[in-house]
Design a protein around this motif. Structure first.
Motif, PDB file in Angstrom:
ATOM      1  N   LYS A 115       0.852  -1.190   0.000  1.00 17.75           N
ATOM      2  CA  LYS A 115       0.000   0.000   0.000  1.00 17.75           C
ATOM      3  C   LYS A 115       0.889   1.242   0.000  1.00 17.75           C
ATOM      4  O   LYS A 115       0.655   2.196  -0.723  1.00 17.75           O
ATOM      5  N   GLU A 116       1.933   1.139   0.790  1.00 18.03           N
ATOM      6  CA  GLU A 116       2.860   2.267   0.919  1.00 18.03           C
ATOM      7  C   GLU A 116       3.580   2.567  -0.400  1.00 18.03           C
ATOM      8  O   GLU A 116       3.852   3.698  -0.741  1.00 18.03           O
ATOM      9  N   PHE A 117       3.865   1.504  -1.165  1.00 22.47           N
ATOM     10  CA  PHE A 117       4.654   1.684  -2.399  1.00 22.47           C
ATOM     11  C   PHE A 117       3.822   1.543  -3.677  1.00 22.47           C
ATOM     12  O   PHE A 117       4.370   1.444  -4.774  1.00 22.47           O
ATOM     13  N   GLY A 118       2.512   1.480  -3.519  1.00 23.73           N
ATOM     14  CA  GLY A 118       1.653   1.355  -4.708  1.00 23.73           C
ATOM     15  C   GLY A 118       1.828   0.015  -5.415  1.00 23.73           C
ATOM     16  O   GLY A 118       1.661  -0.086  -6.635  1.00 23.73           O
ATOM     17  N   GLY A 119       2.170  -1.027  -4.658  1.00 22.85           N
ATOM     18  CA  GLY A 119       2.424  -2.341  -5.271  1.00 22.85           C
ATOM     19  C   GLY A 119       1.240  -3.291  -5.162  1.00 22.85           C
ATOM     20  O   GLY A 119       0.141  -2.913  -4.764  1.00 22.85           O
ATOM     21  N   GLN A 120       1.491  -4.544  -5.510  1.00 25.73           N
ATOM     22  CA  GLN A 120       0.431  -5.553  -5.485  1.00 25.73           C
ATOM     23  C   GLN A 120       0.905  -6.812  -4.745  1.00 25.73           C
ATOM     24  O   GLN A 120       2.101  -7.113  -4.732  1.00 25.73           O
ATOM     25  N   VAL A 121      -0.054  -7.517  -4.167  1.00 19.41           N
ATOM     26  CA  VAL A 121       0.268  -8.760  -3.462  1.00 19.41           C
ATOM     27  C   VAL A 121      -0.150  -9.920  -4.366  1.00 19.41           C
ATOM     28  O   VAL A 121      -1.238  -9.903  -4.940  1.00 19.41           O
ATOM     29  N   ALA A 122       0.733 -10.908  -4.485  1.00 21.08           N
ATOM     30  CA  ALA A 122       0.407 -12.091  -5.287  1.00 21.08           C
ATOM     31  C   ALA A 122       0.668 -13.348  -4.460  1.00 21.08           C
ATOM     32  O   ALA A 122       1.541 -13.349  -3.587  1.00 21.08           O
ATOM     33  N   GLU A 142      -7.435  -6.563  -3.608  1.00 18.45           N
ATOM     34  CA  GLU A 142      -7.317  -7.766  -4.435  1.00 18.45           C
ATOM     35  C   GLU A 142      -5.923  -8.399  -4.304  1.00 18.45           C
ATOM     36  O   GLU A 142      -4.919  -7.698  -4.235  1.00 18.45           O
ATOM     37  N   ILE A 143      -5.893  -9.723  -4.268  1.00 20.92           N
ATOM     38  CA  ILE A 143      -4.620 -10.454  -4.286  1.00 20.92           C
ATOM     39  C   ILE A 143      -4.608 -11.236  -5.602  1.00 20.92           C
ATOM     40  O   ILE A 143      -5.598 -11.890  -5.939  1.00 20.92           O
ATOM     41  N   VAL A 144      -3.504 -11.153  -6.324  1.00 22.68           N
ATOM     42  CA  VAL A 144      -3.437 -11.880  -7.598  1.00 22.68           C
ATOM     43  C   VAL A 144      -3.027 -13.327  -7.297  1.00 22.68           C
ATOM     44  O   VAL A 144      -1.973 -13.565  -6.700  1.00 22.68           O
ATOM     45  N   VAL A 145      -3.875 -14.262  -7.687  1.00 18.05           N
ATOM     46  CA  VAL A 145      -3.532 -15.676  -7.455  1.00 18.05           C
ATOM     47  C   VAL A 145      -2.859 -16.212  -8.722  1.00 18.05           C
ATOM     48  O   VAL A 145      -3.408 -16.143  -9.819  1.00 18.05           O
ATOM     49  N   ILE A 146      -1.659 -16.740  -8.526  1.00 24.47           N
ATOM     50  CA  ILE A 146      -0.870 -17.282  -9.643  1.00 24.47           C
ATOM     51  C   ILE A 146      -0.858 -18.803  -9.486  1.00 24.47           C
ATOM     52  O   ILE A 146      -0.345 -19.322  -8.499  1.00 24.47           O
ATOM     53  N   GLU A 147      -1.423 -19.497 -10.456  1.00 27.00           N
ATOM     54  CA  GLU A 147      -1.419 -20.966 -10.362  1.00 27.00           C
ATOM     55  C   GLU A 147      -0.161 -21.564 -10.987  1.00 27.00           C
ATOM     56  O   GLU A 147       0.239 -22.669 -10.665  1.00 27.00           O
ATOM     57  N   GLY A 148       0.416 -20.831 -11.910  1.00 26.90           N
ATOM     58  CA  GLY A 148       1.626 -21.313 -12.591  1.00 26.90           C
ATOM     59  C   GLY A 148       2.146 -20.221 -13.494  1.00 26.90           C
ATOM     60  O   GLY A 148       1.594 -19.112 -13.518  1.00 26.90           O
ATOM     61  N   VAL A 149       3.175 -20.517 -14.268  1.00 25.63           N
ATOM     62  CA  VAL A 149       3.797 -19.490 -15.108  1.00 25.63           C
ATOM     63  C   VAL A 149       2.811 -18.892 -16.112  1.00 25.63           C
ATOM     64  O   VAL A 149       2.951 -17.749 -16.525  1.00 25.63           O
ATOM     65  N   GLU A 150       1.772 -19.657 -16.467  1.00 25.22           N
ATOM     66  CA  GLU A 150       0.781 -19.166 -17.433  1.00 25.22           C
ATOM     67  C   GLU A 150      -0.023 -17.979 -16.888  1.00 25.22           C
ATOM     68  O   GLU A 150      -0.657 -17.254 -17.639  1.00 25.22           O
ATOM     69  N   ASP A 151       0.030 -17.776 -15.564  1.00 20.74           N
ATOM     70  CA  ASP A 151      -0.741 -16.665 -14.975  1.00 20.74           C
ATOM     71  C   ASP A 151       0.102 -15.407 -14.762  1.00 20.74           C
ATOM     72  O   ASP A 151      -0.386 -14.417 -14.212  1.00 20.74           O
TER      73      ASP A 151
END
Ligand code: SF4
Length: 286
Positions: A115-122, A142-151
């Motif tokens: 939040k402090e750096f304008g970033g995202q959580v994955a 929102e949290i970005v869910v990565i299932e594999g390299v395709e995401d």
């Protein structure tokens, strides 16, 4: 024929703790106890606990169990579940694994930092898996869910990224995903990669590899829904191509063991020892 059960396989401490808490709660017959989802990703163990009186309910059923006790399994739940239980007068028996509970707190810290750096959580994890739902539900953002390299295309490489992992993911995949993210960022320091994989799973990989390669045939026992089961079975398969994954003894075929001198039986962190013993017995009797 030698039939050996892997001494490092079977319930991890989080599952042992959850099952003991459930068994303890079931002794008190005063008020009914329901489990929010399967207590463990193993049908046979679920059936055993159902025999003791534990009943499975879904989130949609929560209103129907108002005033009763509700068991939260090792995967944990988002705060909304606890709030809803409170509203309904449901007493919660919380068996969230301490490793998962600590990770839930890490998600909040990652959000604060991003939040402090304008970033995202994955999070590297399986979409819809109970643990991942519990993790993403810790925060409103929102949290970005990565299932594999395709995401990986789901991430914004112009902004910092805080990468965490579901506890049962593969260490190799986490490292691969982190390396690929670093390559895409204009400055690799914009990635904070925290491998939050549970060592009760990851540490099994090496010993499982050795176990699988010293037997002619390997029978890996796990529930179809077990995440760490999929990861650990893959480890077995790579070490020994004659590895078979079964949920119970009915799925085994005599042909697998033709001409073989040793069989190794192993399983996931949700596989009960009694089930592996039952399978060993069946193989010896074949
Ligand atoms: S695998 Fe690790 S995080 Fe998951 S329940 Fe077991 S001890 Fe807890």
């Amino acid at each position: 024929m030698i039939v050996e059960i892997d001494t490092n396989s079977g319930f991890c401490f989080g599952v042992v703790r959850a099952i003991s808490l459930a068994e303890e709660a079931l002794k008190d017959v005063g008020s009914k106890i329901y489990s929010l989802g399967d207590i463990v990703h193993n049908l046979k163990e679920v059936q055993r606990l159902e025999g003791l009186g534990l009943q499975r309910v879904t989130h949609e059923d929560m209103a129907k169990v108002a005033g009763c006790r509700l068991f939260v399994r090792a995967h944990g739940e988002p705060p909304t579940t606890f709030e809803r239980a409170k509203e309904l007068g449901i007493e919660v028996v919380d068996a969230t694994c301490p490793v998962v509970a600590a990770l839930q707190q890490r998600v909040i810290k990652a959000r604060d930092m991003m939040k402090e750096f304008g970033g995202q959580v994955a999070i590297l994890g399986k979409r819809g898996h109970a643990e991942v739902v519990g993790l993403t539900g810790q925060i409103k953002e929102e949290i970005v869910v990565i299932e594999g390299v395709e995401d990986l295309a789901l991430l914004d490489y112009e902004r910092p990224i805080y990468l965490l992992s579901q506890t049962t993911q593969s260490v190799a995949l986490f490292n691969q995903v982190a390396a690929m993210i670093r390559e895409r960022l204009w400055d690799e320091d914009l990635l904070v990669a925290e491998d939050t994989i549970c060592r009760r799973v990851a540490n099994r990989e090496q010993s499982l590899r050795e176990f699988a390669s010293r037997h002619d045939v390997v029978v890996f026992v796990c529930g179809k829904k077990s995440s760490n089961g999929k990861v650990l079975y893959e480890v077995c398969r790579k070490a020994n191509r004659k590895s078979y994954c079964v949920e119970d003894e009915s799925e085994m075929s005599e042909e697998w063991f033709a001409g073989c001198e040793s069989v190794g039986i192993c399983g996931a962190t949700s596989t009960p020892l009694w089930l592996m013993e039952q399978i060993a017995e069946k193989i010896k009797n074949m």
